[in-house]
Design a protein around this motif. Sequence first.
Motif, short mmCIF file in Angstrom:
data_model
loop_
_atom_site.label_atom_id
_atom_site.label_comp_id
_atom_site.label_asym_id
_atom_site.label_seq_id
_atom_site.Cartn_x
_atom_site.Cartn_y
_atom_site.Cartn_z
N LYS A 24 0.83 -1.22 0.00
CA LYS A 24 0.00 0.00 0.00
C LYS A 24 0.86 1.26 0.00
O LYS A 24 0.45 2.30 -0.53
N ARG A 25 2.05 1.19 0.59
CA ARG A 25 2.92 2.37 0.70
C ARG A 25 3.44 2.84 -0.66
O ARG A 25 3.84 4.00 -0.80
N ILE A 26 3.42 1.95 -1.65
CA ILE A 26 3.85 2.34 -3.00
C ILE A 26 2.92 3.41 -3.57
O ILE A 26 3.34 4.32 -4.29
N TYR A 27 1.63 3.32 -3.24
CA TYR A 27 0.63 4.25 -3.78
C TYR A 27 0.42 5.48 -2.89
O TYR A 27 -0.14 6.48 -3.35
N ALA A 28 0.82 5.39 -1.63
CA ALA A 28 0.47 6.41 -0.66
C ALA A 28 0.90 7.83 -1.03
O ALA A 28 0.16 8.79 -0.73
N PRO A 29 2.05 8.07 -1.68
CA PRO A 29 2.46 9.46 -1.95
C PRO A 29 1.64 10.15 -3.03
O PRO A 29 1.81 11.37 -3.23
N PHE A 30 0.75 9.44 -3.73
CA PHE A 30 0.13 10.01 -4.93
C PHE A 30 -1.40 10.01 -4.80
O PHE A 30 -2.00 9.12 -4.20
N THR A 31 -2.01 11.03 -5.40
CA THR A 31 -3.46 11.05 -5.49
C THR A 31 -3.92 10.12 -6.61
O THR A 31 -3.13 9.75 -7.50
N ASP A 32 -5.19 9.77 -6.57
CA ASP A 32 -5.74 8.95 -7.65
C ASP A 32 -5.57 9.64 -9.00
O ASP A 32 -5.29 9.00 -10.02
N GLU A 33 -5.76 10.97 -9.01
CA GLU A 33 -5.66 11.73 -10.26
C GLU A 33 -4.25 11.71 -10.81
O GLU A 33 -4.05 11.63 -12.04
N GLU A 34 -3.26 11.78 -9.93
CA GLU A 34 -1.86 11.73 -10.41
C GLU A 34 -1.57 10.40 -11.08
O GLU A 34 -0.91 10.35 -12.14
N ILE A 35 -2.05 9.31 -10.49
CA ILE A 35 -1.82 8.00 -11.10
C ILE A 35 -2.59 7.88 -12.40
O ILE A 35 -2.08 7.35 -13.41
N SER A 36 -3.83 8.41 -12.44
CA SER A 36 -4.61 8.36 -13.69
C SER A 36 -3.92 9.14 -14.80
O SER A 36 -3.88 8.70 -15.95
N ASP A 37 -3.38 10.30 -14.47
CA ASP A 37 -2.69 11.11 -15.48
C ASP A 37 -1.44 10.40 -16.00
O ASP A 37 -1.13 10.46 -17.20
N LYS A 38 -0.73 9.73 -15.10
CA LYS A 38 0.46 8.98 -15.53
C LYS A 38 0.04 7.81 -16.42
O LYS A 38 0.70 7.51 -17.42
N ILE A 39 -1.06 7.14 -16.09
CA ILE A 39 -1.56 6.06 -16.94
C ILE A 39 -1.88 6.59 -18.33
O ILE A 39 -1.57 5.95 -19.35
N ALA A 40 -2.50 7.78 -18.39
CA ALA A 40 -2.82 8.37 -19.69
C ALA A 40 -1.56 8.59 -20.52
O ALA A 40 -1.56 8.37 -21.74
N GLN A 41 -0.49 9.02 -19.88
CA GLN A 41 0.78 9.20 -20.60
C GLN A 41 1.31 7.86 -21.09
O GLN A 41 1.84 7.75 -22.21
N MET A 42 1.18 6.82 -20.27
CA MET A 42 1.76 5.52 -20.60
C MET A 42 1.01 4.83 -21.74
O MET A 42 1.61 4.07 -22.51
N VAL A 43 -0.30 5.04 -21.85
CA VAL A 43 -1.06 4.36 -22.90
C VAL A 43 -1.07 5.17 -24.19
O VAL A 43 -1.51 4.66 -25.23
#
Length: 628
Positions: free
Chosen positions: A548-567
């Motif tokens: 769980k600590r891997i995700y803790a520093p980031f908001t859901d939106e930050e991870i979603s935006d990074k996913i958008a870049q990756m796809v």
Amino acid sequence: MSDTIHHECGIALIRLLKPLDYYQKKYGSYLYGLNRLYILMEKQRNRGQDGAGVVGVKLDMEPGYKYMDRTRSCDANPIQEVFDKIHANFPPDLTSEKDADWAKQNLPFVSEVYLGHLRYATFGKNNIDYVHPLKRASNWRSHNLALAANFNLTNVDELFDSLIRAGQHPRNYSDTVTLLEKVGYFLDDEIQDLYHYFKEKGFSKQEITPLIEQAIDLPGVLARSSADWDGGYAVAGVLGHGDAFVARDPWGIRPAYYYKDDEVVVVASEGSVIQTAFQGMNMNIQEIKPGYALIIKKDGTVTEELVREPKKRSSCSFERIYFSRGNDRNIYQERKKLGELLTPQLIRAVDGDLDNTVFSFIPNTAETSFYGMVKGIQQYMVEEKKRQIREGKASWCEETLDAIICREPRIEKIVIKDAKLRTFITSDSGRDGLVGHVYDVTYGAVSENDNLVVIDDSIVRGTTLRRSILRILDQLGPRRIVVVSSAPQIRYPDCYGIDMTRMNEFIAFNAAIELIRERGMENLIDEVYKDCKAQQGLPKEEIVNHVKRIYAPFTDEEISDKIAQMVRDERLHAEVKVVFQTVENLHLACPNDTGDWYFTGNYPTPGGNKVVNTAFINWVEGRDERSY
């Protein structure tokens, strides 16, 4: 789902409560039960396509006659293969001339009890040895056991060791065989105790056999067998003399439903398929309660018995989002609600520009959530119309009022799913070209000034988005593509029935790792790895989910935006955004199925934390292997 993942298994059990000639007279065939079983299995085809099997048990057969039949297949079309084998025994001229009693004595699968199974190969190799129903054979009728299950256990190693300590020598190291031998061990123990009891009472061996069959304490056998099972399961079984059962895990992770009337008892993994198979609109279909077992005795008595103490209900929400058939009334409404609840996020994603936004869906399973999404946008636009009319009521003209009232969401069927092409080309570039043709698009429905919003029911790996869907959508020339998932970000492995066990399978995890590296936080990966390693060897009840600590520093939106870049392929012209459902809205839409470990890492059983930590260790150490 655009990303392919393995499904869960499906079970089907039918117990006929009348003599076979009753069904021949009323329904025109003594194969009434077998025919209903076929429909149950076909309607659950979505749950398993790697293998299928059927067991039939005949009641009260005389010695010398076969009373348990089984056939299985792991061919390309296993359900059809299984029933073709069965029906090869029933030439029309023979079945029309002979009555039910003759057929039961002389033909296989003319039975009162049927147990069917559909399998996805989530553990072990996909060969016939692993296809359910599995069977333990014996010359004593009550010792015979056929078993079929929708399950995964996290502690197979512990259970396997317990069998060895009991003096057994299991023939395979797998969760399936281990489960069968666990039940079989305690069944044998129960029968042995009953034998000694009746022998001391002075009964002969021949007299003891039917007394044992009547007295077997199936709830007790199941309670002792499952006492140390950690995982999700719906386990169905039938004994050679005719007793049958379906037991459900105490967390309610895996589903099981049943229906009973004076003619039949039927159990399946999904309630709606029972309605379809038995053509009933107002059937009183019930859910087997978590921790309970439905017990069907040979004499037709049906009870629901407590087997394990029920825990906090954690029924799998992924069942509702994706795996179950959408024709169930409650599931249909829940999937629509998932789409509707995305409205605020979608409005933000298109900057409120609904006049220049086209809404569509990724076929086929996202269609229901698409209807909900459209409903949500329509409701939003109605409120906007009311506001505009109130604000301009002193100055509006007919043309202005018409323009306001006529505004509606722009809805198009953009993506069309064709039959999959065989990817016989081995190079990556060639294979990607073929993958792109799995989907086709409707040309001319989108302009260069438009946002194109497409909803999917979940995004796991993002591979199909990157290699196929986004490329073909970009050909339509939209300004922005918004990919919407009606499920939250899948961040953690499953260990209760779905084959998602490796961390690098999840694009949300890969996105979090990219963010960690971009921000110079690699030490967090090392710290989590060390803490996971430090817990190896501890009892599973003491293990904490450090991932769980891997995700803790980031908001859901930050991870979603990074996913958008990756796809987003660099060759695309359109801007790409990715929007995920929130966990809070997931629970609003599916209030009775709160198992959300894929999304939150909150595993309902102790073994879940062990699995996720092992999966992370495997990822760090570069081992491409299962985590349980």
